[in-house]
Structure formats: structure tokens, C-alpha cells
Motif scaffolding. Structure first.
Motif, PDB file in Angstrom:
ATOM      1  N   PRO A  84      -1.742 -40.225  73.137  1.00 54.95           N
ATOM      2  CA  PRO A  84      -0.846 -40.563  72.017  1.00 54.95           C
ATOM      3  C   PRO A  84       0.542 -40.971  72.487  1.00 54.95           C
ATOM      4  O   PRO A  84       0.972 -40.611  73.579  1.00 54.95           O
ATOM      5  N   GLN A  85       1.202 -41.749  71.631  1.00 53.50           N
ATOM      6  CA  GLN A  85       2.610 -42.115  71.787  1.00 53.50           C
ATOM      7  C   GLN A  85       2.903 -42.954  73.027  1.00 53.50           C
ATOM      8  O   GLN A  85       3.983 -42.855  73.616  1.00 53.50           O
ATOM      9  N   LEU A  86       1.958 -43.788  73.401  1.00 52.28           N
ATOM     10  CA  LEU A  86       2.239 -44.758  74.466  1.00 52.28           C
ATOM     11  C   LEU A  86       3.143 -45.853  73.915  1.00 52.28           C
ATOM     12  O   LEU A  86       3.019 -46.244  72.751  1.00 52.28           O
ATOM     13  N   GLU A  87       4.019 -46.353  74.752  1.00 55.74           N
ATOM     14  CA  GLU A  87       4.824 -47.514  74.363  1.00 55.74           C
ATOM     15  C   GLU A  87       3.895 -48.708  74.161  1.00 55.74           C
ATOM     16  O   GLU A  87       2.936 -48.891  74.907  1.00 55.74           O
ATOM     17  N   SER A  88       4.180 -49.523  73.156  1.00 54.48           N
ATOM     18  CA  SER A  88       3.309 -50.662  72.850  1.00 54.48           C
ATOM     19  C   SER A  88       3.171 -51.605  74.041  1.00 54.48           C
ATOM     20  O   SER A  88       2.113 -52.199  74.256  1.00 54.48           O
ATOM     21  N   THR A  89       4.241 -51.716  74.831  1.00 55.60           N
ATOM     22  CA  THR A  89       4.193 -52.608  75.995  1.00 55.60           C
ATOM     23  C   THR A  89       3.296 -52.070  77.111  1.00 55.60           C
ATOM     24  O   THR A  89       2.916 -52.812  78.007  1.00 55.60           O
ATOM     25  N   ALA A  90       2.967 -50.776  77.043  1.00 57.86           N
ATOM     26  CA  ALA A  90       2.166 -50.167  78.110  1.00 57.86           C
ATOM     27  C   ALA A  90       0.676 -50.098  77.785  1.00 57.86           C
ATOM     28  O   ALA A  90      -0.130 -49.805  78.665  1.00 57.86           O
ATOM     29  N   ILE A  91       0.326 -50.390  76.540  1.00 59.35           N
ATOM     30  CA  ILE A  91      -1.058 -50.187  76.099  1.00 59.35           C
ATOM     31  C   ILE A  91      -2.040 -51.053  76.878  1.00 59.35           C
ATOM     32  O   ILE A  91      -3.039 -50.571  77.418  1.00 59.35           O
ATOM     33  N   ARG A  92      -1.745 -52.344  76.952  1.00 61.46           N
ATOM     34  CA  ARG A  92      -2.660 -53.264  77.635  1.00 61.46           C
ATOM     35  C   ARG A  92      -2.835 -52.881  79.104  1.00 61.46           C
ATOM     36  O   ARG A  92      -3.950 -52.861  79.619  1.00 61.46           O
TER      37      ARG A  92
END
Length: 202
Positions: A84-92
Motif C-alpha cells: 500500500p501507499q506506493l508513489e504513483s511514479t514507482a508503481i510501474r
């Protein structure tokens, strides 16, 4: 030289591990029915009595290899869940990394992979368990807000399993591509899609 009695300590563990390694190679290269205990012990430079210290028969060593593959592949799949709560830029990048780790396991253990994915009579059962774990991961990730709410997680899990299985066979095992390349290709397809965005949505 034939050993007498059960090897002690590390040597016993090493002998057992070596038998498993050679057995995996023999099964992967020759199939279950053509593989013989005599060929396994010859490849390991051990005696047949040593083999029977650890394994009841050929079926027992094959079943242990099946079990080993199942445990490890499911462990990698379970660990691939996004936290949970990953930065959107780190998801990929995180998805690509987790997928790369799983594919690297398959590539580094080609004999075990051939057994677990293609030779085992339990292969379909293992793949179904992988699909179930991927779906559980996706359901969690949807609830965490990473993916859209209407995502058919069962369909995505089945599709991802099919992609992994096929690309393992045609790219990883023949060493056509590295695990990281395959992982990035899969993520590009599933996350970025196929449309040429330069031309805008049609």
C-alpha cells in the motif's frame, strides 16, 4: 567409490542436493519415463545405495522436484503483491522488478522450470494456484487504488499466467532474452497498451 552408510553432516546434505540437481537435469532432458535411477547416480558420481538413503524410488525424487518448484514459484508470486501507499511514479517500476525476480528464478532453474511448467502431471494444478495468487494480489491492488475498480482480475491473472508460461518457453529457456527484458516487455504491453498514443485515441 561407493559410500558406506549414511553420509554425515554437510556431506549428506550435499549428496542429497546433488542427486536432486542431477535428477532435475535428467528428467528435463529425457523425460520421466526414460530417466533411470542408474543415470541419476552416474551423473552425480554416487552409488545407488546412496540414492536410496534419501529417496524411495524415481517417483519420489520427481515428486520432490515438483513440490520444490511449486513452493518457490508460489513464494515469488506472493511476494510480487504491491504494498500500500506506493508513489504513483514507482508503481510501474515495482511491477517490472517483481516480475523480473519471478522470471529470473525460472531462467536460473531451467530444469526445474521444465519439470514444473511442462513435464509434471500436476503442472495445470500449479498454474491454477499461481493464477489464484495473482488474482488475490490484483484484488488487493485494486482495493489499494492502483488499478481501476472494474478490472476483471480473473481474466488478467489468467492472461498473465499464459504470457509468463509462453515467454518462458520461447524466450527465457532458449536464452533469447534476459528476465529483465521480458519483464519490461510484459509491463509495456499490460500497462502502456498497444495503441499509438502519438496519433491520439481513435
Amino acid at each position: 567409490m561407493a559410500e558406506r552408510g549414511r553420509p554425515k553432516g554437510a556431506s549428506g546434505e550435499e549428496s542429497r542436493a546433488l542427486l536432486l540437481e542431477i535428477a532435475a537435469k535428467e528428467f528435463a532432458q529425457h523425460g520421466y519415463h526414460k530417466t533411470k535411477v542408474s543415470s541419476i547416480v552416474k551423473g552425480a558420481s554416487l552409488s545407488q545405495p546412496t540414492f536410496y538413503l534419501y529417496f524411495k524410488n524415481k517417483e519420489a525424487v520427481f515428486e520432490e522436484l515438483e513440490h520444490l518448484f511449486r513452493l518457490q514459484i508460489l513464494d515469488f508470486t506472493k511476494k510480487s503483491r504491491l504494498q500500500p501507499q506506493l508513489e504513483s511514479t514507482a508503481i510501474r517500476a515495482r511491477i517490472a522488478y517483481n516480475l523480473k525476480e519471478l522470471l529470473a528464478f525460472l531462467a536460473k532453474n531451467p530444469d526445474l522450470t521444465r519439470i514444473g511448467f511442462y513435464l509434471s502431471t500436476k503442472a495445470d494444478e500449479v498454474k491454477a494456484q499461481i493464477v489464484e495468487q495473482i488474482k488475490d494480489n490484483l484484488d488487493f491492488e485494486v482495493s489499494a487504488g492502483y488499478f481501476r475498480k472494474d478490472l476483471d482480475t480473473q481474466m488478467v491473472a489468467e492472461s498473465l499466467m499464459g504470457i509468463i508460461e509462453r515467454l518462458t518457453f520461447i524466450q527465457l529457456l532458449p536464452q533469447q532474452k534476459e528476465p529483465e527484458e521480458v519483464a519490461n516487455d510484459i509491463v509495456d504491453l499490460l500497462i502502456a497498451g498497444m495503441l499509438n498514443r502519438k496519433n491520439g485515441d481513435q
